[in-house]
Design a protein around this motif. Sequence first.
Motif, short mmCIF file in Angstrom:
data_model
loop_
_atom_site.label_atom_id
_atom_site.label_comp_id
_atom_site.label_asym_id
_atom_site.label_seq_id
_atom_site.Cartn_x
_atom_site.Cartn_y
_atom_site.Cartn_z
N CYS A 1 0.89 -1.31 0.41
CA CYS A 1 -0.28 0.22 0.04
C CYS A 1 0.65 1.18 0.13
CB CYS A 1 -1.02 -0.04 0.98
SG CYS A 1 -2.34 1.29 1.25
N SER A 2 1.90 1.62 0.73
CA SER A 2 2.53 2.67 1.14
C SER A 2 3.71 2.56 -0.19
CB SER A 2 3.85 2.71 2.42
OG SER A 2 4.66 1.16 2.71
N ASN B 1 2.55 1.28 -3.45
CA ASN B 1 2.08 2.66 -4.27
C ASN B 1 1.73 3.63 -4.31
OD1 ASN B 1 -0.08 1.88 -6.71
ND2 ASN B 1 -1.74 1.97 -5.01
N SER B 2 1.34 4.18 -2.54
CA SER B 2 1.18 5.81 -2.45
C SER B 2 2.52 6.44 -2.64
CB SER B 2 0.66 6.26 -0.74
OG SER B 2 -0.11 5.38 -0.72
N THR C 1 2.13 6.52 -6.69
CA THR C 1 1.51 8.12 -7.14
C THR C 1 2.26 9.27 -6.81
OG1 THR C 1 -0.03 6.44 -6.60
CG2 THR C 1 -0.81 8.54 -6.53
N LEU C 2 2.39 9.48 -5.76
CA LEU C 2 3.20 10.50 -4.66
C LEU C 2 4.03 11.51 -6.19
CD1 LEU C 2 2.68 12.85 -2.88
CD2 LEU C 2 4.92 11.28 -1.81
N ILE D 1 1.18 7.14 6.25
CA ILE D 1 -0.19 5.66 5.47
C ILE D 1 0.31 4.80 5.50
CG2 ILE D 1 -0.29 5.60 2.87
CD1 ILE D 1 -0.09 7.87 2.63
N GLU E 1 -4.21 2.90 6.58
CA GLU E 1 -4.28 1.37 6.38
C GLU E 1 -5.15 0.52 7.09
OE1 GLU E 1 -1.33 -2.20 5.05
OE2 GLU E 1 0.04 -0.64 4.20
#
Length: 79
Positions: free
Chosen positions: A41-42, A44-45, A48-49, A73, A77
């Motif tokens: 998750c982080s 992917n973040s 994206t950032l 981040i 979750e």
Amino acid sequence: MRLIYADYNPQTNSIDVTTFENYILRIDCNKAENGLITTPCSQNSLNTLAIDEPFEYARLALDGEMQAWVDAIDSLEVW
């Protein structure tokens, strides 16, 4: 150094920062993220950032705050 513009470069997987003095600083995303403890998750973040908000990514990398951002981040979750 006053930052004025940042852009994600997909060919080099880097953030190119143009300064007020017309210098270009290249931040290699692989090197900036080396050693970070991330989850899917982080990670992917972070990706994206870098693409959507490269200026903020550059700020985190230059200030040494990327791990704290990743930890925040991960704490959001929902399982």
